[in-house]
Enzyme design. Structure first.
Site, mmCIF file in Angstrom:
data_model
loop_
_atom_site.group_PDB
_atom_site.id
_atom_site.type_symbol
_atom_site.label_atom_id
_atom_site.label_comp_id
_atom_site.label_asym_id
_atom_site.label_seq_id
_atom_site.Cartn_x
_atom_site.Cartn_y
_atom_site.Cartn_z
ATOM 1 N N GLU A 160 45.977 3.152 49.152
ATOM 2 C CA GLU A 160 46.704 3.920 48.130
ATOM 3 C C GLU A 160 48.211 3.666 48.130
ATOM 4 O OE1 GLU A 160 45.523 7.993 48.702
ATOM 5 O OE2 GLU A 160 43.399 7.527 48.561
ATOM 6 N N GLU A 199 34.274 4.841 48.078
ATOM 7 C CA GLU A 199 34.322 6.300 48.248
ATOM 8 C C GLU A 199 33.726 6.963 47.012
ATOM 9 O OE1 GLU A 199 38.206 7.715 49.428
ATOM 10 O OE2 GLU A 199 38.657 5.850 50.506
#
Length: 373
Positions: free
Chosen positions: A162, A267
């Site tokens: 991220e 995820e």
């Protein structure tokens, strides 16, 4: 660690304790790992109650259906090294033992991430921001120690998580503020030095936004120009019912594959609930005030919503199969609806239905076409 993070972890643990006392029904049909064996690994993130065996019902689901596992929290920098030089390997060791005992592909999550990095990473004894040289050494020591311990056991690592925003700009994290973009190649360099055989991945959410796609593809090229290893891109896949479109998701998969790397869905979950802000993605610091309108399905999904959820998830799995020459792993971020983190994020106290096994440990209807052929 933030109060929100503590709440989420406590809430998930509490749900898992309830789950472990519930009887698991006999699961019918072919195991998912068999159904997708010719296409990609099928995996799940394991929480503390599952790793320690306390949630025995979920463990049985994992052993039957999954052939890949990853730690939900215990291998992140904060939990694994809360203070400098103090490493907590008990849970990660148990996870590695579990994966080996059941012949599962073990991936590592995550080496460098702004959200659960311990505060000491970035400050000296007086609380001042450290120099680039100090942060570089701390990154190296952390990565060498963690990756080195699981060399040959963890098959691949989310090296950086991220770091890029939806518009393609860099997240102004402490890593970025101190080292600039250089923290990314440094992390990949150290990870490769610690285990030359491990695959190395960049992982992010909302990876279908055109600006983010462009910057990630550029990053792949820059790392390789410097002679650094990058094997794949992890598309987290924290999805909603109304976005992204299948076409947007497919376009991103193809773009990353065309950049010469593998793609992993790392995820995967899909909320069935109204989302307060679609731009949040999976930003764990996000928090919204509880309103009944944001928690409409306390007693279960209406048939119409359940059908829509199953149809959309089925379209996603059909997409993954279509591009199984590019996709090597599909990992759910939670084993069952009982314990998935989405029950408490980004609104505390909600009841969600985001993953592919329900609260009775049963596979959801869309899977029938894959497991009952």
């Amino acid at each position: 660690m933030s109060k929100l993070r503590n709440f989420l972890m406590a809430g998930v643990a509490g749900m898992a304790l309830v789950a472990c006392n519930a009887p698991a029904k006999v699961q019918s049909g072919m195991a998912l790992k068999e159904a997708f064996a010719d296409h990609f690994y099928i995996g799940t993130a394991m929480n503390t109650q599952e790793i320690t065996g306390k949630d025995s019902a979920s463990v049985e689901v994992i052993k039957k259906h999954f052939n890949a596992v990853v730690a939900e929290n215990c291998m992140k920098a904060g939990p694994i090294q809360p203070r400098e030089g103090e490493f907590r390997f008990d849970l990660p060791d148990q996870l590695a033992d579990f994966a080996e005992a059941h012949g599962m592909y073990l991936s590592g999550h995550v080496l460098i991430w702004h959200s659960q990095a311990p505060r000491w990473f970035f400050t000296d004894s007086l609380g001042n921001t450290v120099t680039p040289e100090v942060l570089t050494q701390r990154m190296k020591d952390h990565i060498y120690t963690v990756v080195g311990r699981y060399k040959g056991r963890v098959k691949g690592w989310d090296v950086v998580n991220e770091a890029i925003l939806e518009d393609g700009s860099w997240r102004k994290s402490k890593f970025y503020e101190i080292l600039g973009e250089e923290f990314v190649p440094l992390a990949f360099q150290f990870a490769h030095e610690a285990d030359p055989e491990a695959e190395l991945w960049y992982n992010d959410y909302n990876e279908w936004y055109p600006g983010k796609v462009e910057t990630v593809v550029k990053l792949i090229g820059q790392l390789r120009e410097r002679g650094l290893r990058i094997d794949g891109v992890g598309m987290q896949g924290h999805l909603a019912m109304d976005g992204p479109t299948i076409e947007e998701y497919e376009k991103a998969i193809v773009a990353y594959a065309n950049a010469g790397v593998k793609v992993m869905i790392t995820e995967l979950d899909m909320t069935a609930l109204p989302f307060p802000d679609p731009k949040v993605g999976a930003e764990v610091s996000a928090s919204f005030e509880y309103r009944e309108s944001l928690n409409p399905y306390v007693n279960g999904l209406p048939d119409s919503v359940s059908v829509a959820w199953n149809n959309r998830m089925g379209e996603l799995f059909d997409l993954f199969l279509k591009h199984s020459d590019k996709i090597t792993r599909v990992t759910l971020w939670g084993t069952t609806d009982r314990t998935c983190w989405k029950n408490n994020w980004p609104v505390r106290g909600r009841t969600d239905y985001p993953v592919i096994f329900d609260r009775q440990y049963q596979p959801k209807p869309f899977l029938d076409k894959y497991t009952k052929k």
